[in-house]
Structure formats: structure tokens, C-alpha cells
Design a protein around this motif. Structure first.
Motif, PDB file in Angstrom:
ATOM      1  N   PHE A   1       0.798  -0.933  -0.347  1.00 55.44           N
ATOM      2  CA  PHE A   1       0.229   0.326  -0.246  1.00 55.44           C
ATOM      3  C   PHE A   1       0.946   1.231  -0.388  1.00 55.44           C
ATOM      4  O   PHE A   1       1.780   1.334   0.664  1.00 55.44           O
ATOM      5  N   VAL A   2       0.466   2.135  -0.998  1.00 49.67           N
ATOM      6  CA  VAL A   2       1.597   3.463  -1.360  1.00 49.67           C
ATOM      7  C   VAL A   2       0.282   4.695  -1.302  1.00 49.67           C
ATOM      8  O   VAL A   2      -0.359   4.691  -1.845  1.00 49.67           O
ATOM      9  N   PHE A   3       0.991   5.530  -0.027  1.00 55.19           N
ATOM     10  CA  PHE A   3      -0.154   7.001   0.119  1.00 55.19           C
ATOM     11  C   PHE A   3       0.457   7.978   0.041  1.00 55.19           C
ATOM     12  O   PHE A   3       1.945   8.084   0.485  1.00 55.19           O
ATOM     13  N   ILE A   4       0.693   8.066  -1.327  1.00 55.41           N
ATOM     14  CA  ILE A   4       1.226  10.253  -1.835  1.00 55.41           C
ATOM     15  C   ILE A   4       0.869  11.041  -1.684  1.00 55.41           C
ATOM     16  O   ILE A   4      -0.629  11.240  -2.165  1.00 55.41           O
ATOM     17  N   ASP A   5       1.435  11.651  -0.481  1.00 54.71           N
ATOM     18  CA  ASP A   5       0.067  13.513  -0.292  1.00 54.71           C
ATOM     19  C   ASP A   5       2.272  14.163   0.085  1.00 54.71           C
ATOM     20  O   ASP A   5       2.001  14.429   0.783  1.00 54.71           O
ATOM     21  N   ALA A   6       2.367  14.058  -0.742  1.00 47.76           N
ATOM     22  CA  ALA A   6       3.521  15.743  -0.456  1.00 47.76           C
ATOM     23  C   ALA A   6       3.946  16.772  -1.711  1.00 47.76           C
ATOM     24  O   ALA A   6       2.480  17.324  -1.840  1.00 47.76           O
ATOM     25  N   ASP A   7       4.836  16.878  -1.981  1.00 47.93           N
ATOM     26  CA  ASP A   7       4.752  17.828  -2.841  1.00 47.93           C
ATOM     27  C   ASP A   7       3.874  17.313  -4.383  1.00 47.93           C
ATOM     28  O   ASP A   7       4.787  16.484  -5.336  1.00 47.93           O
TER      29      ASP A   7
END
Length: 222
Positions: free
Chosen positions: A135-141
Motif C-alpha cells: 500500500f502506498v499513500f502519496i501526499d507530498a509535494d
């Protein structure tokens, strides 16, 4: 309808479904006291992340963008006792707040916080021969959304789930002429989701305490 109404409905859901608890409330308070921006996910969104990771049966989770560790706590709660979570944070001061919050939440042993530019941290993970993530959560720039997504695709497995947050950009995502780097980066990620045969994806608009936004959800096929 207004953002005030959206916030009131989110508050109702949070209270009615008992989504907030002392650990999460303390994490937000510590982040606020440290002067971190209030850009964490809402409680109902945090619970959604936890449920998605649990439904997935995730044992290894990657989060790109830690902030104060609020969403990290939600994700860590989805892990089995022997599971692990790697979370990447650019700012050392944010990472320090997150570490304290995660320690108080009981996840000192499960969560590995990597500090520095996320692309550098991802390169180091790859060099270490990291095992695939479930599972990958992408919440950056948002500028690097497509780069993060491409890395995730190469370091997951068939059946893994990827969530990309904040893809609506207050509606600006549909503007092909936008010069906003965050919009351009988000559109690039959506282009990759659309063109990559190894992914099955959708995107959903949301309204709530965090305003008008949305997320993309993808499943790795091969």
C-alpha cells in the motif's frame, strides 16, 4: 452549499462514528503547537486510509509525506503486529513532531521515518533492495506526483494499492493551460495512471472540512 456546511457534516460523521480519539487529538494538538501547517487529512479520510489498507491486507506500507504523523498513525493502525511502515518527510522539524506522535501512539517499532527530499529517500530505499510495498499513500509535494507514482509502480506487486491525495486542486486540475506547478505535476500523475497498462485507476472529488479536493485510487495489475 458552503464549506461551513461541509465541515459541519464532517464533524457529524467524526462524532457519530467515533473517529477521533485521544491519541489522534493529541497528535493534531502537538502539530499545531509546533506550528505545522494544518494540511493533514481529515479524520474520516484518515479512517478511509486505514480501511483501505486493512481491506488490502497490507503488511508493508509506504507513505510519501509525513507532516506530523497524523495520517501515519491511521495507516499504522492497519498493520499486523509484524507489519512495517516507511514514511518520508522533507522537513526535519516536521519529522521530529511525527516521531514523538508515533512514539506516543505505540508505533515506535513499526514506523521508519526517513528525512530529506523524498526522491532521494526513495533512491536510497531502492539501493537497499527494499521489499515490495502492499500500500502506498502519496501526499507530498505535488510537483513530483508522477515521479512518486512511477517509483511506487516499480516497488509494489500485483494487487498493491496506491492512493494519490489532493488531485482536484480546487478544480484547477481540469485546466490544461494552468501554469501552477502543483496542477502540472498532478496532471502528469493522472496521465500516467491513464496510460500505464499495469494500473487500474479512478479519481474521486470530495468536499469536507478540508474544502474541495479529491484523491486518485489505483490498483497494480502486473
Amino acid at each position: 452549499m458552503s464549506e461551513q456546511l461541509w465541515t459541519e457534516v464532517d464533524t457529524y460523521f467524526t462524532d457519530r462514528l467515533s473517529l477521533a480519539d485521544e491519541t489522534l487529538t493529541d497528535a493534531l494538538a502537538a502539530s499545531d503547537e509546533a506550528g505545522l501547517p494544518a494540511i493533514n487529512v481529515a479524520a474520516n479520510q484518515g479512517k478511509l486510509l486505514q480501511l483501505l489498507a486493512e481491506i488490502q491486507g497490507a503488511r508493508r506500507i509506504l507513505e510519501i509525506g509525513t507532516l506530523g504523523g497524523y495520517s501515519t498513525i491511521w495507516l499504522a493502525r492497519a498493520l499486523p503486529a509484524d507489519g512495517s511502515l516507511v514514511t518520508l518527510e522533507y522537513a526535519p522539524e516536521h519529522a521530529a513532531v511525527a516521531r514523538a506522535n508515533l512514539d506516543r501512539a505505540g508505533f515506535a517499532e513499526n514506523v521508519d521515518i526517513r528525512v530529506g527530499p523524498a526522491l532521494d529517500s526513495l533512491a536510497r530505499l531502492a539501493a537497499e533492495g527494499t521489499e515490495p510495498f502492499d500500500f502506498v499513500f502519496i501526499d507530498a509535494d505535488k510537483v513530483n506526483n508522477a515521479n512518486y507514482l512511477a517509483w511506487a509502480l516499480d516497488h509494489t506487486r500485483p494487487g498493491s494499492v496506491v492512493v494519490v491525495d489532493n488531485v482536484v486542486r480546487s478544480g484547477a486540475v481540469q485546466d490544461a493551460q494552468s501554469t501552477d506547478p502543483s496542477v502540472i505535476g498532478t496532471r502528469a500523475a493522472l496521465d500516467l495512471l491513464a496510460s500505464e497498462p499495469r494500473l487500474s485507476a479512478t479519481a474521486v472529488q470530495t468536499v469536507g472540512a478540508k474544502g474541495y479536493d479529491g484523491f486518485a485510487l489505483a490498483r497494480v495489475l502486473a
